[in-house]
Write a protein that holds these residues in place. Sequence first.
Motif, PDB file in Angstrom:
ATOM      1  N   PRO A 111      10.781   5.209   4.337  1.00  0.00           N
ATOM      2  CA  PRO A 111      10.982   3.966   4.798  1.00  0.00           C
ATOM      3  C   PRO A 111      12.251   3.585   5.334  1.00  0.00           C
ATOM      4  O   PRO A 111      12.574   2.593   5.954  1.00  0.00           O
ATOM      5  N   TYR A 112      13.088   4.728   5.031  1.00  0.00           N
ATOM      6  CA  TYR A 112      14.550   4.482   5.328  1.00  0.00           C
ATOM      7  C   TYR A 112      14.758   4.891   6.853  1.00  0.00           C
ATOM      8  O   TYR A 112      14.169   5.679   7.169  1.00  0.00           O
ATOM      9  N   PRO A 113      15.937   4.041   7.388  1.00  0.00           N
ATOM     10  CA  PRO A 113      16.048   4.385   8.964  1.00  0.00           C
ATOM     11  C   PRO A 113      16.489   5.860   9.013  1.00  0.00           C
ATOM     12  O   PRO A 113      17.271   6.490   8.426  1.00  0.00           O
ATOM     13  N   ARG A 114      16.110   6.706  10.152  1.00  0.00           N
ATOM     14  CA  ARG A 114      16.390   8.015  10.462  1.00  0.00           C
ATOM     15  C   ARG A 114      17.901   7.860  10.792  1.00  0.00           C
ATOM     16  O   ARG A 114      18.060   7.217  12.009  1.00  0.00           O
ATOM     17  N   PRO A 115      18.512   8.736  10.356  1.00  0.00           N
ATOM     18  CA  PRO A 115      20.078   8.783  11.104  1.00  0.00           C
ATOM     19  C   PRO A 115      20.013   9.314  12.309  1.00  0.00           C
ATOM     20  O   PRO A 115      19.521  10.067  12.855  1.00  0.00           O
ATOM     21  N   ILE A 116      21.269   8.987  13.065  1.00  0.00           N
ATOM     22  CA  ILE A 116      21.600   9.462  14.370  1.00  0.00           C
ATOM     23  C   ILE A 116      22.512  10.631  14.129  1.00  0.00           C
ATOM     24  O   ILE A 116      23.088  10.539  13.243  1.00  0.00           O
ATOM     25  N   HIS A 117      22.452  11.717  14.852  1.00  0.00           N
ATOM     26  CA  HIS A 117      23.218  12.794  14.556  1.00  0.00           C
ATOM     27  C   HIS A 117      24.194  13.097  15.685  1.00  0.00           C
ATOM     28  O   HIS A 117      23.864  13.558  16.703  1.00  0.00           O
ATOM     29  N   LEU A 118      25.140  12.278  15.884  1.00  0.00           N
ATOM     30  CA  LEU A 118      26.250  12.292  16.702  1.00  0.00           C
ATOM     31  C   LEU A 118      27.550  12.851  16.117  1.00  0.00           C
ATOM     32  O   LEU A 118      27.957  12.202  15.397  1.00  0.00           O
ATOM     33  N   PRO A 119      28.223  13.725  16.640  1.00  0.00           N
ATOM     34  CA  PRO A 119      29.616  14.071  15.866  1.00  0.00           C
ATOM     35  C   PRO A 119      30.533  13.211  16.329  1.00  0.00           C
ATOM     36  O   PRO A 119      30.677  12.228  17.262  1.00  0.00           O
TER      37      PRO A 119
ATOM     38  N   GLU B 170       9.596   6.893  -7.243  1.00  0.00           N
ATOM     39  CA  GLU B 170      10.029   6.684  -5.987  1.00  0.00           C
ATOM     40  C   GLU B 170       9.364   5.751  -5.110  1.00  0.00           C
ATOM     41  O   GLU B 170       9.809   5.352  -4.335  1.00  0.00           O
ATOM     42  N   THR B 171       8.052   5.687  -5.506  1.00  0.00           N
ATOM     43  CA  THR B 171       7.073   4.790  -4.883  1.00  0.00           C
ATOM     44  C   THR B 171       7.651   3.339  -4.928  1.00  0.00           C
ATOM     45  O   THR B 171       7.557   2.667  -4.045  1.00  0.00           O
ATOM     46  N   LEU B 172       7.804   3.024  -6.328  1.00  0.00           N
ATOM     47  CA  LEU B 172       8.284   1.661  -6.440  1.00  0.00           C
ATOM     48  C   LEU B 172       9.464   1.543  -6.081  1.00  0.00           C
ATOM     49  O   LEU B 172       9.756   0.289  -5.456  1.00  0.00           O
ATOM     50  N   LYS B 173      10.577   2.533  -5.945  1.00  0.00           N
ATOM     51  CA  LYS B 173      11.988   2.251  -5.237  1.00  0.00           C
ATOM     52  C   LYS B 173      11.556   2.208  -3.931  1.00  0.00           C
ATOM     53  O   LYS B 173      12.471   1.185  -3.369  1.00  0.00           O
ATOM     54  N   GLU B 174      10.897   2.860  -2.936  1.00  0.00           N
ATOM     55  CA  GLU B 174      10.678   2.546  -1.796  1.00  0.00           C
ATOM     56  C   GLU B 174      10.028   1.080  -1.365  1.00  0.00           C
ATOM     57  O   GLU B 174      10.324   0.770  -0.417  1.00  0.00           O
ATOM     58  N   LYS B 175       8.819   1.077  -2.083  1.00  0.00           N
ATOM     59  CA  LYS B 175       8.534  -0.249  -2.041  1.00  0.00           C
ATOM     60  C   LYS B 175       9.483  -1.641  -2.050  1.00  0.00           C
ATOM     61  O   LYS B 175       9.447  -2.497  -1.279  1.00  0.00           O
ATOM     62  N   ASP B 176      10.381  -1.547  -3.242  1.00  0.00           N
ATOM     63  CA  ASP B 176      11.341  -2.471  -3.195  1.00  0.00           C
ATOM     64  C   ASP B 176      12.195  -2.447  -2.029  1.00  0.00           C
ATOM     65  O   ASP B 176      12.627  -3.599  -1.420  1.00  0.00           O
ATOM     66  N   TYR B 177      12.467  -1.204  -1.567  1.00  0.00           N
ATOM     67  CA  TYR B 177      13.483  -1.169  -0.347  1.00  0.00           C
ATOM     68  C   TYR B 177      12.900  -1.612   0.818  1.00  0.00           C
ATOM     69  O   TYR B 177      13.490  -2.502   1.684  1.00  0.00           O
ATOM     70  N   ILE B 178      11.647  -1.484   1.030  1.00  0.00           N
ATOM     71  CA  ILE B 178      10.873  -2.046   2.276  1.00  0.00           C
ATOM     72  C   ILE B 178      10.915  -3.694   2.240  1.00  0.00           C
ATOM     73  O   ILE B 178      11.350  -4.014   3.320  1.00  0.00           O
TER      74      ILE B 178
ATOM     75  N   LYS C  54       0.719  -1.132   0.142  1.00  0.00           N
ATOM     76  CA  LYS C  54       0.080   0.066  -0.045  1.00  0.00           C
ATOM     77  C   LYS C  54       0.908   1.289   0.103  1.00  0.00           C
ATOM     78  O   LYS C  54       0.234   2.454  -0.242  1.00  0.00           O
ATOM     79  N   TRP C  55       2.031   1.065  -0.062  1.00  0.00           N
ATOM     80  CA  TRP C  55       3.021   2.333   0.281  1.00  0.00           C
ATOM     81  C   TRP C  55       2.974   3.451  -0.757  1.00  0.00           C
ATOM     82  O   TRP C  55       2.748   3.152  -2.055  1.00  0.00           O
ATOM     83  N   GLN C  56       2.737   4.487  -0.306  1.00  0.00           N
ATOM     84  CA  GLN C  56       2.968   5.716  -1.528  1.00  0.00           C
ATOM     85  C   GLN C  56       4.096   6.678  -1.047  1.00  0.00           C
ATOM     86  O   GLN C  56       4.225   6.859   0.273  1.00  0.00           O
ATOM     87  N   SER C  57       4.992   7.136  -1.826  1.00  0.00           N
ATOM     88  CA  SER C  57       5.970   7.962  -1.678  1.00  0.00           C
ATOM     89  C   SER C  57       5.502   9.225  -1.362  1.00  0.00           C
ATOM     90  O   SER C  57       4.344   9.773  -1.553  1.00  0.00           O
ATOM     91  N   ALA C  58       6.264  10.024  -0.353  1.00  0.00           N
ATOM     92  CA  ALA C  58       6.003  11.344  -0.031  1.00  0.00           C
ATOM     93  C   ALA C  58       5.990  12.289  -1.184  1.00  0.00           C
ATOM     94  O   ALA C  58       5.064  13.067  -1.061  1.00  0.00           O
ATOM     95  N   SER C  59       6.743  12.021  -1.955  1.00  0.00           N
ATOM     96  CA  SER C  59       6.770  12.983  -3.311  1.00  0.00           C
ATOM     97  C   SER C  59       5.624  12.652  -4.247  1.00  0.00           C
ATOM     98  O   SER C  59       5.318  13.600  -5.042  1.00  0.00           O
ATOM     99  N   GLY C  60       5.098  11.265  -4.156  1.00  0.00           N
ATOM    100  CA  GLY C  60       3.965  10.927  -5.106  1.00  0.00           C
ATOM    101  C   GLY C  60       4.272  10.586  -6.388  1.00  0.00           C
ATOM    102  O   GLY C  60       3.542  10.374  -7.120  1.00  0.00           O
ATOM    103  N   GLN C  61       5.499  10.474  -6.487  1.00  0.00           N
ATOM    104  CA  GLN C  61       6.200  10.130  -7.993  1.00  0.00           C
ATOM    105  C   GLN C  61       6.349   8.402  -7.855  1.00  0.00           C
ATOM    106  O   GLN C  61       6.428   7.997  -6.987  1.00  0.00           O
ATOM    107  N   ILE C  62       5.740   7.864  -9.214  1.00  0.00           N
ATOM    108  CA  ILE C  62       5.755   6.569  -9.367  1.00  0.00           C
ATOM    109  C   ILE C  62       6.831   5.873  -9.016  1.00  0.00           C
ATOM    110  O   ILE C  62       7.170   4.903  -8.515  1.00  0.00           O
TER     111      ILE C  62
END
Length: 122
Positions: free
Chosen positions: A80-88, A32-40, A22-30
């Motif tokens: 769908p990607y993990p959010r990075p941690i920001h530590l110097p 990007e959506t397919l790329k994110e679905k495959d990543y998941i 059911k995933w839809q990319s935030a950008s709405g581009q097809i």
Amino acid sequence: MTPVTRQEVLGLYRKIFRIAKKWQSASGQIEETLKEKDYIKNEAKTLFRKNKDVTDPKLIKQCIEECEARIEIGLHYNIPYPRPIHLPPMGLAHKQGRTFRQQEKLRKISKPIYLKSHDEIS
């Protein structure tokens, strides 16, 4: 693995694939959506296969918690990607004589639960 734990893990696996379907990319581009679905799908397959031989109940519980956290964060932020941690770099070291190995240990401890499966140092 107990039958209840097995059902919980398989339920999470199915839930991830339903989300990917059911995933839809935030950008709405097809594209990007397919790329994110495959990543998941690929990320789920990789991590579940990596942890299929885990037998320690505490470690299984940690993996389940990480999975649930990543699902919730992904749905909340629509990323769908993990959010990075920001530590110097070397940001957790005390000012007097810490070794790099101790620094790596501190960074590993400070890593959020949703990034426990990622071994690289940010």
